[in-house]
Design a protein around this motif. Sequence first.
Motif, short mmCIF file in Angstrom:
data_model
loop_
_atom_site.label_atom_id
_atom_site.label_comp_id
_atom_site.label_asym_id
_atom_site.label_seq_id
_atom_site.Cartn_x
_atom_site.Cartn_y
_atom_site.Cartn_z
N ARG A 3 -7.38 -4.14 -3.74
CA ARG A 3 -6.42 -3.07 -3.99
C ARG A 3 -5.93 -2.49 -2.67
O ARG A 3 -6.58 -2.63 -1.63
CB ARG A 3 -7.06 -1.94 -4.83
CG ARG A 3 -7.63 -2.37 -6.16
CD ARG A 3 -8.22 -1.18 -6.91
NE ARG A 3 -7.20 -0.22 -7.29
CZ ARG A 3 -6.41 -0.34 -8.36
NH1 ARG A 3 -6.53 -1.38 -9.16
NH2 ARG A 3 -5.52 0.60 -8.64
N GLY A 4 -4.76 -1.83 -2.72
CA GLY A 4 -4.25 -1.09 -1.58
C GLY A 4 -4.09 -1.91 -0.32
O GLY A 4 -3.55 -3.02 -0.33
N LYS A 5 -4.56 -1.37 0.80
CA LYS A 5 -4.39 -2.03 2.09
C LYS A 5 -5.08 -3.38 2.13
O LYS A 5 -4.57 -4.33 2.75
CB LYS A 5 -4.94 -1.13 3.20
CG LYS A 5 -4.14 0.13 3.45
CD LYS A 5 -4.71 0.95 4.61
CE LYS A 5 -3.88 2.20 4.87
NZ LYS A 5 -4.45 3.01 5.98
N THR A 6 -6.23 -3.49 1.48
CA THR A 6 -6.95 -4.78 1.45
C THR A 6 -6.13 -5.82 0.72
O THR A 6 -6.08 -6.99 1.14
CB THR A 6 -8.31 -4.61 0.76
OG1 THR A 6 -9.04 -3.55 1.37
CG2 THR A 6 -9.12 -5.89 0.85
N ALA A 225 -2.30 -1.54 -8.34
CA ALA A 225 -3.16 -2.29 -7.42
C ALA A 225 -2.59 -2.25 -5.99
O ALA A 225 -3.33 -2.01 -5.02
CB ALA A 225 -3.29 -3.73 -7.89
N TYR A 226 -1.29 -2.44 -5.85
CA TYR A 226 -0.69 -2.42 -4.52
C TYR A 226 -0.70 -1.02 -3.91
O TYR A 226 -0.78 -0.87 -2.69
CB TYR A 226 0.75 -2.95 -4.58
CG TYR A 226 0.83 -4.46 -4.62
CD1 TYR A 226 0.47 -5.23 -3.50
CD2 TYR A 226 1.26 -5.13 -5.76
CE1 TYR A 226 0.54 -6.61 -3.54
CE2 TYR A 226 1.33 -6.52 -5.80
CZ TYR A 226 0.97 -7.26 -4.69
OH TYR A 226 1.03 -8.62 -4.72
N ASP A 228 -3.02 1.28 -4.73
CA ASP A 228 -4.41 1.75 -4.80
C ASP A 228 -4.50 3.06 -5.58
O ASP A 228 -5.13 4.04 -5.14
CB ASP A 228 -5.00 1.90 -3.40
CG ASP A 228 -6.53 2.04 -3.44
OD1 ASP A 228 -7.13 1.70 -4.49
OD2 ASP A 228 -7.12 2.46 -2.44
#
Length: 513
Positions: A3-6, A225-226, A228
């Motif tokens: 999710r997010g930055k990952t 998800a993008y 987060d």
Amino acid sequence: MLRGKTLHLAQLLLTVAPAFITYGYNQAGVAPLASLQSWVIHFPEIDTVGTEGAIKQRNSTRKGAVIASLQLGALMGALSCAYFGDRLGRRKTIFMAAVITIIGELLQTSSYDIIQFTLGRVILGIGIGQLSATVPVWQAECSSAKHRGQHVVVDGICMVLGFVITNWVDYGFSKTNGETQWRVPLALSLIFPLTILGSVFLLPESPRWLVFVSRTDEAAKSLAAYRDLSVNDEAVQTEIATIESSLELTAQSKSLTFRELFLGSDEERLLYRFALCLVIQFFQQMCGGNLISTYISTIFEENLHLGSELSRILGASALTWKFVCNFIPFFAIDRLGRRKVFIISGAGMSLCMIVLAITTSFENASRGLSIVSVAFIWLFNMFYPIGFSGANFLYCTEVAPMRLRVAMSSASTANKWLWNFIVVMITPVALDTIGWKYYIIYAVISACIPVTVYLFYPETMGRNLEALNHIFRDAPSPWHIVAMARKLPQGDLPDVHIQEPGEKVMVELKEHA
């Protein structure tokens, strides 16, 4: 689940980077090999090393055509995305492109005659063209307005990394013997599309495409998800609603064809936006970037007479420097904005091309003039990536409306590959015939970039993609678009209402939980 930055990092490392490294590696990888003795023995039809006079001129034309056949395939591949992009979705289109790329690379690597090699290069180009048209769209649609510039500019960094890798690999294997000198460098390019095949379906689909095909629940999960965030977060639900609203707003002209785009009136100014995409991609090719990247070793060896060994080292070093300079737009694109990086880049490249024309115009150039020429090639490799190693792809995805984003990106990218083909095709002949005058063409075109961008290109930095659509719709004339875009606040979730066209932009920002 990532999710997010990952998740964005995984998208970059597993799909974006391999796609654009493949682009750069294969575009620049053949020209350094074409002067190897093992190569010219195997492909005597394009031997420009051991030939002279009329035979060399004929082989130069053939050599340009063979190397440029990739660009011809890429043109077809990019155009095909106008059909496949919205039907298959972003991930399936990228997967298909990777498969086609692998087929082309296998044919190219195993070639035993020039016909097979050229066929493999065309098929390889089709796959690369599809990747270059689809990957930036997927990135832009998954990124927030704040970080969209950095995310897409990474494409240029990875593309130049491909240039760097292929030049150093070619140089390293030039020290070996026989066909290993060129077959192994060509085979190594298979690593990158194979990485895409194994990873692209591990990442979420574009939330904007999912809304486009009425899969709103999946779109909310993908966007969450993008970003987060929770699927039920107000920010996620508001952005999904904004995307749906923008799509409904343009649904009335959904049947618009490219023929009507050129001939009919359109309240969304699609022709104007399409022209912005076409012209910026034209500039990306005709500023001289491909001349330097693809034929840099040839320029050092045949025009500046620096010797084969030194030319290969200088060529690889100059492209390594270009790779380092690609981090300038990474930090500048979301600080200075799109317009400033284009203007700075164009002005700098024009200056460099003027100096190159002067220093190469002397028939018996001194060593000092050769050093100046090399210095300004390095300087050109600093100015070029500032505006044209990724910002051009980004800009095309930002000014296009969602329902035509893939079509406009495909057509403008195909236009880029058309000019890419022309540059790669004519450069060997031009360098042998008109010599220093060839650089004047690029100096003039680069000088046109700052003027054109200042007058016609609205700033898109930090602007919501749906809000930009309102600017183009509501401006009283094209001359007002640039000024109105300046007034549009930055952020992800604006509801835009323009009360008095051309005078005042009213934006209400949703409060976030």
